[in-house]
Motif scaffolding. Structure first.
Motif, PDB file in Angstrom:
ATOM      1  N   ALA A 135      19.632   1.244 -18.498  1.00  0.00           N
ATOM      2  CA  ALA A 135      19.242  -0.057 -17.942  1.00  0.00           C
ATOM      3  C   ALA A 135      17.961   0.035 -17.118  1.00  0.00           C
ATOM      4  CB  ALA A 135      20.365  -0.619 -17.104  1.00  0.00           C
ATOM      5  N   ASP A 136      17.561   1.236 -16.690  1.00  0.00           N
ATOM      6  CA  ASP A 136      16.351   1.416 -15.891  1.00  0.00           C
ATOM      7  C   ASP A 136      15.120   1.711 -16.742  1.00  0.00           C
ATOM      8  OD1 ASP A 136      17.719   1.010 -13.510  1.00  0.00           O
ATOM      9  OD2 ASP A 136      18.269   3.121 -13.353  1.00  0.00           O
ATOM     10  N   CYS A 137      15.185   1.424 -18.021  1.00  0.00           N
ATOM     11  CA  CYS A 137      14.055   1.679 -18.917  1.00  0.00           C
ATOM     12  C   CYS A 137      12.856   0.855 -18.451  1.00  0.00           C
ATOM     13  CB  CYS A 137      14.420   1.300 -20.348  1.00  0.00           C
ATOM     14  SG  CYS A 137      13.129   1.699 -21.537  1.00  0.00           S
ATOM     15  N   PRO A 138      11.664   1.457 -18.350  1.00  0.00           N
ATOM     16  CA  PRO A 138      10.485   0.722 -17.890  1.00  0.00           C
ATOM     17  C   PRO A 138       9.933  -0.248 -18.938  1.00  0.00           C
ATOM     18  CG  PRO A 138       9.891   2.965 -18.422  1.00  0.00           C
ATOM     19  CD  PRO A 138      11.390   2.871 -18.543  1.00  0.00           C
ATOM     20  N   GLU A 139      10.442  -0.190 -20.178  1.00  0.00           N
ATOM     21  CA  GLU A 139       9.979  -1.098 -21.218  1.00  0.00           C
ATOM     22  C   GLU A 139      10.936  -2.285 -21.298  1.00  0.00           C
ATOM     23  OE1 GLU A 139       9.251  -1.165 -26.016  1.00  0.00           O
ATOM     24  OE2 GLU A 139       9.248   0.747 -24.974  1.00  0.00           O
ATOM     25  N   LEU A 140      10.374  -3.485 -21.281  1.00  0.00           N
ATOM     26  CA  LEU A 140      11.171  -4.702 -21.369  1.00  0.00           C
ATOM     27  C   LEU A 140      10.637  -5.567 -22.496  1.00  0.00           C
ATOM     28  CD1 LEU A 140      11.381  -5.569 -17.569  1.00  0.00           C
ATOM     29  CD2 LEU A 140      13.138  -4.484 -18.958  1.00  0.00           C
ATOM     30  N   LEU A 141      11.538  -6.312 -23.146  1.00  0.00           N
ATOM     31  CA  LEU A 141      11.154  -7.196 -24.238  1.00  0.00           C
ATOM     32  C   LEU A 141      11.501  -8.627 -23.888  1.00  0.00           C
ATOM     33  CD1 LEU A 141      12.566  -5.145 -27.252  1.00  0.00           C
ATOM     34  CD2 LEU A 141      10.213  -5.216 -26.432  1.00  0.00           C
ATOM     35  N   CYS A 142      10.576  -9.559 -24.198  1.00  0.00           N
ATOM     36  CA  CYS A 142      10.821 -10.979 -23.998  1.00  0.00           C
ATOM     37  C   CYS A 142      11.833 -11.430 -25.050  1.00  0.00           C
ATOM     38  CB  CYS A 142       9.520 -11.765 -24.140  1.00  0.00           C
ATOM     39  SG  CYS A 142       9.743 -13.557 -24.073  1.00  0.00           S
ATOM     40  N   THR A 143      12.880 -12.111 -24.616  1.00  0.00           N
ATOM     41  CA  THR A 143      13.883 -12.573 -25.568  1.00  0.00           C
ATOM     42  C   THR A 143      13.402 -13.790 -26.346  1.00  0.00           C
ATOM     43  OG1 THR A 143      14.958 -13.925 -23.884  1.00  0.00           O
ATOM     44  CG2 THR A 143      15.800 -11.687 -24.201  1.00  0.00           C
ATOM     45  N   GLY A 144      12.317 -14.435 -25.889  1.00  0.00           N
ATOM     46  CA  GLY A 144      11.790 -15.599 -26.590  1.00  0.00           C
ATOM     47  C   GLY A 144      10.893 -15.231 -27.749  1.00  0.00           C
ATOM     48  N   CYS A 145       9.937 -14.317 -27.523  1.00  0.00           N
ATOM     49  CA  CYS A 145       8.958 -14.004 -28.561  1.00  0.00           C
ATOM     50  C   CYS A 145       8.936 -12.538 -28.967  1.00  0.00           C
ATOM     51  CB  CYS A 145       7.568 -14.428 -28.096  1.00  0.00           C
ATOM     52  SG  CYS A 145       6.935 -13.450 -26.718  1.00  0.00           S
ATOM     53  N   GLY A 146       9.580 -11.664 -28.179  1.00  0.00           N
ATOM     54  CA  GLY A 146       9.603 -10.243 -28.514  1.00  0.00           C
ATOM     55  C   GLY A 146       8.458  -9.442 -27.936  1.00  0.00           C
ATOM     56  N   ALA A 147       7.599 -10.072 -27.111  1.00  0.00           N
ATOM     57  CA  ALA A 147       6.497  -9.336 -26.491  1.00  0.00           C
ATOM     58  C   ALA A 147       7.055  -8.260 -25.565  1.00  0.00           C
ATOM     59  CB  ALA A 147       5.600 -10.286 -25.707  1.00  0.00           C
ATOM     60  N   ARG A 190      16.289  -9.674 -17.045  1.00  0.00           N
ATOM     61  CA  ARG A 190      15.408 -10.013 -15.926  1.00  0.00           C
ATOM     62  C   ARG A 190      14.566 -11.196 -16.355  1.00  0.00           C
ATOM     63  NH1 ARG A 190      12.877  -4.081 -14.648  1.00  0.00           N
ATOM     64  NH2 ARG A 190      14.840  -3.010 -14.593  1.00  0.00           N
ATOM     65  N   GLU A 191      14.234 -12.051 -15.415  1.00  0.00           N
ATOM     66  CA  GLU A 191      13.346 -13.164 -15.716  1.00  0.00           C
ATOM     67  C   GLU A 191      11.956 -12.837 -15.195  1.00  0.00           C
ATOM     68  OE1 GLU A 191      14.906 -16.873 -14.376  1.00  0.00           O
ATOM     69  OE2 GLU A 191      16.369 -16.945 -15.988  1.00  0.00           O
ATOM     70  N   LEU A 192      10.980 -12.826 -16.099  1.00  0.00           N
ATOM     71  CA  LEU A 192       9.600 -12.509 -15.771  1.00  0.00           C
ATOM     72  C   LEU A 192       8.693 -13.511 -16.471  1.00  0.00           C
ATOM     73  CD1 LEU A 192       9.726  -8.659 -16.399  1.00  0.00           C
ATOM     74  CD2 LEU A 192       9.720  -9.790 -14.184  1.00  0.00           C
ATOM     75  N   TYR A 193       7.450 -13.565 -16.031  1.00  0.00           N
ATOM     76  CA  TYR A 193       6.474 -14.424 -16.694  1.00  0.00           C
ATOM     77  C   TYR A 193       6.022 -13.747 -17.984  1.00  0.00           C
ATOM     78  CZ  TYR A 193       2.448 -17.344 -17.619  1.00  0.00           C
ATOM     79  OH  TYR A 193       1.559 -18.188 -18.215  1.00  0.00           O
ATOM     80  N   CYS A 194       6.048 -14.486 -19.088  1.00  0.00           N
ATOM     81  CA  CYS A 194       5.591 -13.979 -20.380  1.00  0.00           C
ATOM     82  C   CYS A 194       4.260 -14.641 -20.705  1.00  0.00           C
ATOM     83  CB  CYS A 194       6.614 -14.285 -21.469  1.00  0.00           C
ATOM     84  SG  CYS A 194       6.084 -13.752 -23.117  1.00  0.00           S
ATOM     85  N   ASP A 195       3.219 -13.824 -20.926  1.00  0.00           N
ATOM     86  CA  ASP A 195       1.895 -14.351 -21.263  1.00  0.00           C
ATOM     87  C   ASP A 195       1.893 -15.054 -22.618  1.00  0.00           C
ATOM     88  OD1 ASP A 195       0.598 -13.550 -18.931  1.00  0.00           O
ATOM     89  OD2 ASP A 195       0.199 -11.547 -19.740  1.00  0.00           O
ATOM     90  N   THR A 196       2.656 -14.548 -23.556  1.00  0.00           N
ATOM     91  CA  THR A 196       2.688 -15.134 -24.890  1.00  0.00           C
ATOM     92  C   THR A 196       3.397 -16.483 -24.884  1.00  0.00           C
ATOM     93  OG1 THR A 196       2.722 -12.912 -25.828  1.00  0.00           O
ATOM     94  CG2 THR A 196       3.333 -14.708 -27.296  1.00  0.00           C
TER      95      THR A 196
END
Length: 68
Positions: A28-40, A4-10
């Motif tokens: 796939a419906d896990c409520p926890e998501l990780l940024c692929t750029g920084c890992g936030a 998913r593409e979301l805004y990352c604050d970091t």
């Protein structure tokens, strides 16, 4: 894993996020998501609200006015 593409604050921009392997069985419906750029990590929470109750005649109740 889902993307998913979301805004990352970091990263301060839109980044792809993916759901990690979920030990709680969400897959796939896990409520926890990780940024692929920084890992936030972000937690996506959904809420269900009940519709407001109407009075017996099917109209909305009139709000009470305060005395002056």
């Amino acid at each position: 894993m889902s993307d998913r593409e979301l805004y990352c604050d970091t990263c301060e921009g839109v980044q792809p996020f993916e759901a990690p392997p979920c030990v709680d069985g969400h897959d796939a419906d896990c409520p926890e998501l990780l940024c692929t750029g920084c890992g936030a990590a972000v937690l996506i929470a959904t809420f269900a609200f009940q519709a407001p109750r109407l009075d017996r005649r099917g109209r909305r109740p009139v709000p009470h006015r305060r005395a002056a």
